[in-house]
Motif scaffolding. Structure first.
Motif, short mmCIF file in Angstrom:
data_model
loop_
_atom_site.label_atom_id
_atom_site.label_comp_id
_atom_site.label_asym_id
_atom_site.label_seq_id
_atom_site.Cartn_x
_atom_site.Cartn_y
_atom_site.Cartn_z
N LYS A 98 0.81 -1.23 0.00
CA LYS A 98 0.00 0.00 0.00
C LYS A 98 0.84 1.28 0.00
N ASN A 99 2.13 1.17 0.29
CA ASN A 99 2.96 2.37 0.39
C ASN A 99 4.13 2.27 -0.60
N LEU A 100 4.03 3.04 -1.67
CA LEU A 100 5.05 2.94 -2.73
C LEU A 100 6.41 3.47 -2.29
N ARG A 101 6.45 4.12 -1.13
CA ARG A 101 7.75 4.61 -0.63
C ARG A 101 8.48 3.56 0.20
N PHE A 102 7.87 2.37 0.33
CA PHE A 102 8.48 1.33 1.18
C PHE A 102 8.82 0.09 0.37
N ARG A 103 10.07 -0.38 0.53
CA ARG A 103 10.47 -1.64 -0.11
C ARG A 103 10.99 -2.60 0.96
N TYR A 104 10.62 -3.87 0.84
CA TYR A 104 10.97 -4.86 1.86
C TYR A 104 11.68 -6.04 1.18
N PHE A 105 12.86 -6.37 1.66
CA PHE A 105 13.64 -7.48 1.11
C PHE A 105 13.83 -8.54 2.20
N ALA A 106 13.41 -9.77 1.90
CA ALA A 106 13.59 -10.89 2.83
C ALA A 106 14.79 -11.70 2.37
N VAL A 107 15.72 -11.96 3.28
CA VAL A 107 16.95 -12.66 2.92
C VAL A 107 17.14 -13.82 3.91
N SER A 108 17.25 -15.05 3.38
CA SER A 108 17.45 -16.19 4.29
C SER A 108 18.75 -16.90 3.94
N SER A 109 19.50 -17.28 4.97
CA SER A 109 20.84 -17.82 4.72
C SER A 109 20.88 -19.34 4.64
N ARG A 110 19.94 -20.03 5.30
CA ARG A 110 20.07 -21.49 5.35
C ARG A 110 18.96 -22.24 4.62
N TYR B 256 23.35 -13.65 2.77
CA TYR B 256 23.41 -12.68 3.86
C TYR B 256 22.98 -11.30 3.37
N VAL B 257 22.52 -10.48 4.28
CA VAL B 257 22.02 -9.15 3.91
C VAL B 257 23.09 -8.32 3.17
N GLN B 258 24.36 -8.54 3.54
CA GLN B 258 25.46 -7.79 2.94
C GLN B 258 25.42 -7.88 1.41
N LYS B 259 25.00 -9.07 0.92
CA LYS B 259 25.03 -9.35 -0.52
C LYS B 259 24.18 -8.33 -1.30
N LEU B 260 23.07 -7.89 -0.71
CA LEU B 260 22.19 -6.98 -1.44
C LEU B 260 22.81 -5.60 -1.64
N LEU B 261 23.77 -5.27 -0.78
CA LEU B 261 24.46 -3.99 -0.94
C LEU B 261 25.63 -4.16 -1.91
N SER B 262 26.42 -5.25 -1.69
CA SER B 262 27.65 -5.36 -2.48
C SER B 262 27.34 -5.66 -3.94
N ASN B 263 26.20 -6.31 -4.24
CA ASN B 263 25.94 -6.57 -5.66
C ASN B 263 24.94 -5.59 -6.28
N GLY B 264 24.61 -4.53 -5.53
CA GLY B 264 23.81 -3.45 -6.11
C GLY B 264 22.31 -3.71 -6.21
N ILE B 265 21.81 -4.80 -5.59
CA ILE B 265 20.36 -5.04 -5.62
C ILE B 265 19.64 -3.90 -4.90
N VAL B 266 20.25 -3.45 -3.80
CA VAL B 266 19.75 -2.25 -3.12
C VAL B 266 20.82 -1.17 -3.32
N PRO B 267 20.64 -0.30 -4.33
CA PRO B 267 21.65 0.74 -4.56
C PRO B 267 21.57 1.81 -3.49
N ILE B 268 22.71 2.25 -2.97
CA ILE B 268 22.65 3.32 -1.97
C ILE B 268 23.69 4.39 -2.29
N LYS B 269 23.32 5.63 -1.92
CA LYS B 269 24.23 6.76 -2.16
C LYS B 269 24.32 7.56 -0.86
N ALA B 270 25.56 7.88 -0.48
CA ALA B 270 25.77 8.52 0.82
C ALA B 270 25.05 9.86 0.95
#
Ligand SMILES: Cc1cc2nc3c(=O)[nH]c(=O)nc-3n(C[C@H](O)[C@H](O)[C@H](O)COP(=O)(O)OP(=O)(O)OC[C@H]3O[C@@H](n4cnc5c(N)ncnc54)[C@H](O)[C@@H]3O)c2cc1C
Length: 261
Positions: A180-192, A203-217
């Motif tokens: 219902k809220n287009l300003r919110f994105r939710y990523f579920a990450v399971s390791s096992r 691991y959650v780290q993967k979504l940052l290092s491979n650019g799935i969740v792009p971030i800018k300081a």
């Protein structure tokens, strides 16, 4: 030692045998707090533990209340109870006792809700990327449940890392919010185990290092909560991108974290 507990369990939800949501009603009512803050919960050291749990090598000090810090998961607008999300550690001093508490059971709650892991110093309109492992999702649930968060921030991304599918607490609530809220994105990450539809394995780290969740300081503040190894890993990934921990001495810092141990 004051032996009179000052709060009561009003609801207990078992997510799994080792993950619990407890709703606690302080006798004095729910005090004001800021989403992201924590308070201590406690029990007397002679409170019972499940028989199947390992015998304690070092029993707790019999002269002191056994207490630990817990992030609040409910919104400050909820005045009937405080919600907590706990991992039960069979060899943990307090959680191996908290696990036996049923509705109406009495416990101690600390006199002061406190903590700096809040959105208060995030500049108006900035985006937030919230990254949690396990029960570290609790402070983010409090933030997301509080309308003021949405007035203050731009977009919000939540990444939740767990081991098994059954550990994805709050998933229905988060999916409903994302729908219902287009300003919110939710990523579920399971390791096992393979992730739920639309989620990621690892691991959650993967979504940052491979650019799935792009971030800018300059546009995204990052909040990390839970396992200290995750916090340290993500901090290393983010440092070259211009992220540094927000502190009083470094008020422009755009990285905030709460290590649970
Ligand atoms: C500010 C703050 C907020 C916290 N909020 C929460 C919360 O919302 N939910 C929550 O479950 N915990 C939270 N914790 C952790 C909590 O305070 C306790 O450390 C935890 O419940 C273990 O207590 P215990 O007495 O059972 O274990 P102890 O006998 O104190 O054993 C502690 C050991 O267990 C391990 N451990 C601690 N926490 C975890 C965990 N969550 N998962 C796996 N291993 C762990 C670590 O190795 C740690 O050294 C928070 C900690 C801090 C500092």
């Amino acid at each position: 030692m004051n032996r009179e507990p000052n709060a009561e369990i009003i609801q207990r939800v078992e997510i799994t045998s080792d993950l619990l949501i407890l709703r606690v009603k302080p006798d004095a009512g729910v005090a004001d707090f800021i989403p992201g803050q924590y308070v201590t919960l406690g029990l007397l050291p002679d409170a019972p533990r499940p028989k199947e749990f390992p015998i304690e090598e070092t029993p707790p000090d019999p002269t002191r209340i056994l207490q630990r810090a817990y992030s609040i998961g409910s919104s400050p607008l909820e005045k009937q109870f405080l919600e907590f999300y706990l991992a039960v550690l069979p060899s943990g001093a307090l959680t191996s006792r908290l696990v036996l508490l049923k509705p109406r059971a009495r416990l101690f709650i600390g006199p002061k809700i406190t903590g700096h892991f809040t959105l208060q110093t995030v500049p108006q309109g900035k985006n937030a990327v919230m990254i949690a492992t396990g029960t570290g999702i609790a402070p983010f649930i409090s933030m997301l449940r509080t309308p003021g968060t949405w007035d203050q921030l731009g977009n919000i991304t939540l990444i939740h890392g767990v081991r098994f599918l059954r550990d994805f607490a709050y998933r229905d609530e988060l999916l409903a919010l994302a729908a219902k809220n287009l300003r919110f994105r939710y990523f579920a990450v399971s390791s096992r185990e393979d992730p739920p539809a639309g989620g990621y394995r690892g691991y959650v780290q993967k979504l940052l290092s491979n650019g799935i969740v792009p971030i800018k300081a300059d546009t995204d503040s990052v909040f990390l909560c839970g396992n200290p190894a995750m916090v340290e890993d993500v901090e290393k990934i983010l440092a070259p991108l211009g992220y540094s921990q927000h502190t009083k001495k470094n008020p422009d810092g755009n990285l905030y974290y709460e290590k649970y141990w």
